[in-house]
Design a protein around this motif. Sequence first.
Motif, PDB file in Angstrom:
ATOM      1  N   LEU A  20       0.824  -1.210   0.000  1.00 24.44           N
ATOM      2  CA  LEU A  20       0.000   0.000   0.000  1.00 24.44           C
ATOM      3  C   LEU A  20       0.857   1.259   0.000  1.00 24.44           C
ATOM      4  CD1 LEU A  20      -2.928  -0.845   2.407  1.00 24.44           C
ATOM      5  CD2 LEU A  20      -2.965  -0.658  -0.063  1.00 24.44           C
ATOM      6  N   GLN A  21       2.018   1.187   0.634  1.00 32.08           N
ATOM      7  CA  GLN A  21       2.954   2.313   0.598  1.00 32.08           C
ATOM      8  C   GLN A  21       3.393   2.562  -0.844  1.00 32.08           C
ATOM      9  OE1 GLN A  21       3.940   4.078   3.304  1.00 32.08           O
ATOM     10  NE2 GLN A  21       5.337   5.389   2.190  1.00 32.08           N
ATOM     11  N   THR A  22       3.709   1.491  -1.557  1.00 30.31           N
ATOM     12  CA  THR A  22       4.108   1.614  -2.966  1.00 30.31           C
ATOM     13  C   THR A  22       2.964   2.172  -3.799  1.00 30.31           C
ATOM     14  OG1 THR A  22       5.609  -0.259  -2.708  1.00 30.31           O
ATOM     15  CG2 THR A  22       4.982   0.343  -4.951  1.00 30.31           C
ATOM     16  N   ALA A  23       1.766   1.613  -3.617  1.00 24.43           N
ATOM     17  CA  ALA A  23       0.611   2.081  -4.388  1.00 24.43           C
ATOM     18  C   ALA A  23       0.308   3.545  -4.092  1.00 24.43           C
ATOM     19  CB  ALA A  23      -0.604   1.217  -4.086  1.00 24.43           C
ATOM     20  N   GLY A  24       0.337   3.930  -2.832  1.00 18.85           N
ATOM     21  CA  GLY A  24       0.055   5.319  -2.474  1.00 18.85           C
ATOM     22  C   GLY A  24       1.077   6.289  -3.025  1.00 18.85           C
ATOM     23  N   THR A  25       2.337   5.871  -3.063  1.00 18.15           N
ATOM     24  CA  THR A  25       3.380   6.741  -3.613  1.00 18.15           C
ATOM     25  C   THR A  25       3.214   6.900  -5.120  1.00 18.15           C
ATOM     26  OG1 THR A  25       4.877   6.032  -1.862  1.00 18.15           O
ATOM     27  CG2 THR A  25       5.870   7.059  -3.786  1.00 18.15           C
ATOM     28  N   VAL A  26       2.916   5.818  -5.816  1.00 19.92           N
ATOM     29  CA  VAL A  26       2.696   5.908  -7.270  1.00 19.92           C
ATOM     30  C   VAL A  26       1.466   6.759  -7.565  1.00 19.92           C
ATOM     31  CG1 VAL A  26       2.123   4.554  -9.336  1.00 19.92           C
ATOM     32  CG2 VAL A  26       3.883   3.751  -7.784  1.00 19.92           C
ATOM     33  N   ILE A  27       0.410   6.581  -6.786  1.00 17.00           N
ATOM     34  CA  ILE A  27      -0.797   7.387  -6.969  1.00 17.00           C
ATOM     35  C   ILE A  27      -0.485   8.868  -6.740  1.00 17.00           C
ATOM     36  CG2 ILE A  27      -3.060   7.899  -5.964  1.00 17.00           C
ATOM     37  CD1 ILE A  27      -3.304   4.850  -5.445  1.00 17.00           C
ATOM     38  N   ALA A  28       0.293   9.166  -5.716  1.00 18.56           N
ATOM     39  CA  ALA A  28       0.645  10.561  -5.438  1.00 18.56           C
ATOM     40  C   ALA A  28       1.486  11.148  -6.563  1.00 18.56           C
ATOM     41  CB  ALA A  28       1.391  10.654  -4.116  1.00 18.56           C
ATOM     42  N   TYR A  29       2.407  10.359  -7.120  1.00 15.91           N
ATOM     43  CA  TYR A  29       3.205  10.863  -8.233  1.00 15.91           C
ATOM     44  C   TYR A  29       2.341  11.141  -9.460  1.00 15.91           C
ATOM     45  CZ  TYR A  29       7.649   9.871  -5.945  1.00 15.91           C
ATOM     46  OH  TYR A  29       8.710   9.867  -5.089  1.00 15.91           O
ATOM     47  N   MET A  30       1.425  10.241  -9.739  1.00 22.74           N
ATOM     48  CA  MET A  30       0.611  10.397 -10.939  1.00 22.74           C
ATOM     49  C   MET A  30      -0.442  11.494 -10.781  1.00 22.74           C
ATOM     50  SD  MET A  30       2.012   8.486 -13.063  1.00 22.74           S
ATOM     51  CE  MET A  30       0.895   8.745 -14.412  1.00 22.74           C
ATOM     52  N   ALA A 102       8.582  -9.490  -3.617  1.00 19.42           N
ATOM     53  CA  ALA A 102       8.294  -9.350  -5.050  1.00 19.42           C
ATOM     54  C   ALA A 102       6.793  -9.212  -5.293  1.00 19.42           C
ATOM     55  CB  ALA A 102       8.854 -10.537  -5.818  1.00 19.42           C
ATOM     56  N   ASP A 103       6.004 -10.048  -4.627  1.00 19.06           N
ATOM     57  CA  ASP A 103       4.552  -9.976  -4.788  1.00 19.06           C
ATOM     58  C   ASP A 103       3.984  -8.669  -4.245  1.00 19.06           C
ATOM     59  OD1 ASP A 103       4.596 -12.458  -5.944  1.00 19.06           O
ATOM     60  OD2 ASP A 103       3.918 -13.537  -4.155  1.00 19.06           O
ATOM     61  N   SER A 104       4.590  -8.150  -3.181  1.00 19.61           N
ATOM     62  CA  SER A 104       4.130  -6.899  -2.599  1.00 19.61           C
ATOM     63  C   SER A 104       4.349  -5.732  -3.563  1.00 19.61           C
ATOM     64  CB  SER A 104       4.865  -6.641  -1.286  1.00 19.61           C
ATOM     65  OG  SER A 104       4.590  -5.369  -0.805  1.00 19.61           O
ATOM     66  N   PHE A 105       5.498  -5.698  -4.192  1.00 16.18           N
ATOM     67  CA  PHE A 105       5.758  -4.628  -5.148  1.00 16.18           C
ATOM     68  C   PHE A 105       4.829  -4.738  -6.353  1.00 16.18           C
ATOM     69  CE2 PHE A 105       8.127  -2.592  -8.614  1.00 16.18           C
ATOM     70  CZ  PHE A 105       8.279  -1.337  -8.058  1.00 16.18           C
ATOM     71  N   ALA A 106       4.622  -5.964  -6.837  1.00 10.77           N
ATOM     72  CA  ALA A 106       3.712  -6.166  -7.967  1.00 10.77           C
ATOM     73  C   ALA A 106       2.280  -5.790  -7.591  1.00 10.77           C
ATOM     74  CB  ALA A 106       3.776  -7.619  -8.439  1.00 10.77           C
ATOM     75  N   LEU A 107       1.876  -6.122  -6.361  1.00  8.10           N
ATOM     76  CA  LEU A 107       0.540  -5.753  -5.904  1.00  8.10           C
ATOM     77  C   LEU A 107       0.394  -4.241  -5.824  1.00  8.10           C
ATOM     78  CD1 LEU A 107      -2.243  -6.546  -4.742  1.00  8.10           C
ATOM     79  CD2 LEU A 107      -1.150  -6.597  -2.493  1.00  8.10           C
ATOM     80  N   GLY A 108       1.408  -3.554  -5.329  1.00 11.77           N
ATOM     81  CA  GLY A 108       1.362  -2.097  -5.260  1.00 11.77           C
ATOM     82  C   GLY A 108       1.201  -1.464  -6.630  1.00 11.77           C
ATOM     83  N   LEU A 109       1.893  -2.013  -7.620  1.00  7.93           N
ATOM     84  CA  LEU A 109       1.754  -1.480  -8.976  1.00  7.93           C
ATOM     85  C   LEU A 109       0.388  -1.809  -9.571  1.00  7.93           C
ATOM     86  CD1 LEU A 109       5.301  -2.099 -10.464  1.00  7.93           C
ATOM     87  CD2 LEU A 109       4.322   0.019  -9.598  1.00  7.93           C
ATOM     88  N   ARG A 110      -0.141  -3.002  -9.268  1.00  6.23           N
ATOM     89  CA  ARG A 110      -1.470  -3.356  -9.760  1.00  6.23           C
ATOM     90  C   ARG A 110      -2.549  -2.483  -9.118  1.00  6.23           C
ATOM     91  NH1 ARG A 110      -2.792  -8.862  -8.357  1.00  6.23           N
ATOM     92  NH2 ARG A 110      -0.814  -9.002  -7.285  1.00  6.23           N
ATOM     93  N   LEU A 111      -2.393  -2.182  -7.845  1.00  7.92           N
ATOM     94  CA  LEU A 111      -3.383  -1.347  -7.175  1.00  7.92           C
ATOM     95  C   LEU A 111      -3.384   0.081  -7.711  1.00  7.92           C
ATOM     96  CD1 LEU A 111      -2.953  -2.477  -3.449  1.00  7.92           C
ATOM     97  CD2 LEU A 111      -4.719  -3.169  -5.060  1.00  7.92           C
ATOM     98  N   SER A 112      -2.255   0.553  -8.164  1.00  8.51           N
ATOM     99  CA  SER A 112      -2.174   1.921  -8.676  1.00  8.51           C
ATOM    100  C   SER A 112      -2.347   2.003 -10.194  1.00  8.51           C
ATOM    101  CB  SER A 112      -0.834   2.542  -8.286  1.00  8.51           C
ATOM    102  OG  SER A 112       0.230   1.833  -8.885  1.00  8.51           O
ATOM    103  N   ALA A 113      -2.647   0.897 -10.850  1.00  8.10           N
ATOM    104  CA  ALA A 113      -2.774   0.877 -12.309  1.00  8.10           C
ATOM    105  C   ALA A 113      -3.840   1.838 -12.845  1.00  8.10           C
ATOM    106  CB  ALA A 113      -3.043  -0.543 -12.801  1.00  8.10           C
ATOM    107  N   PRO A 114      -5.026   1.951 -12.246  1.00  6.29           N
ATOM    108  CA  PRO A 114      -5.992   2.910 -12.796  1.00  6.29           C
ATOM    109  C   PRO A 114      -5.475   4.348 -12.814  1.00  6.29           C
ATOM    110  CG  PRO A 114      -7.071   1.487 -11.197  1.00  6.29           C
ATOM    111  CD  PRO A 114      -5.606   1.203 -11.126  1.00  6.29           C
ATOM    112  N   PHE A 115      -4.698   4.704 -11.812  1.00  5.53           N
ATOM    113  CA  PHE A 115      -4.171   6.065 -11.731  1.00  5.53           C
ATOM    114  C   PHE A 115      -3.077   6.293 -12.765  1.00  5.53           C
ATOM    115  CE2 PHE A 115      -5.881   4.788  -7.717  1.00  5.53           C
ATOM    116  CZ  PHE A 115      -6.690   5.850  -7.383  1.00  5.53           C
TER     117      PHE A 115
END
Length: 179
Positions: A20-30, A102-115
């Motif tokens: 979720l930290q990864t997803a939130g950071t990608v969402i914030a960047y986008m 590895a799965d955590s990073f992939a999950l973070g990117l999948r969660l932020s994919a719509p953004f």
Amino acid sequence: GEFFIGFFFGLISRILIGSLQTAGTVIAYMSSMANAMIQDPIAEQQSSTVASFMLIMATVLIFTADLHHVMVRAVADSYTLMEPGRALPVEDMLTIVARRVADSFALGLRLSAPFVIVGLTYYIGLGLLGRLMPQLQVFFFGLPVQIALQIWVLAVTISGIMLVFMQNFEEAYVGFILP
């Protein structure tokens, strides 16, 4: 040995929260909200407001959905899987940790994919608009619309993001529970 087993289960939780930290950071960047950094008590570092929001929401959902009981059952069943006094399966534990990272990073990117999709589409549109109308101040015009659009996407997708996270969180511990 019991300390390392407890550390192992705690590390799995921390790694999963890291998605979720990864997803939130990608969402914030986008969404151009990455400059708004706050002190995050869960991650113990500075993070974006979106990531902090998602981490606090996940913590509340873990307790309201009773997933902390799944964690306790996994720890209790670990005494039959990894008997006290015997050698720890260190290789297996390291393999699980590496796979979870590895799965955590992939999950973070999948969660932020719509953004990412909405952001890239918007940036392409702004680029075309800037080329077609050079006198238009694209960033002055585009930034408020971009932030509003990404907040709308967050409002639409946050429930699905949390459902996917909770499912992955539960699956991480179900493998340690005896049938």
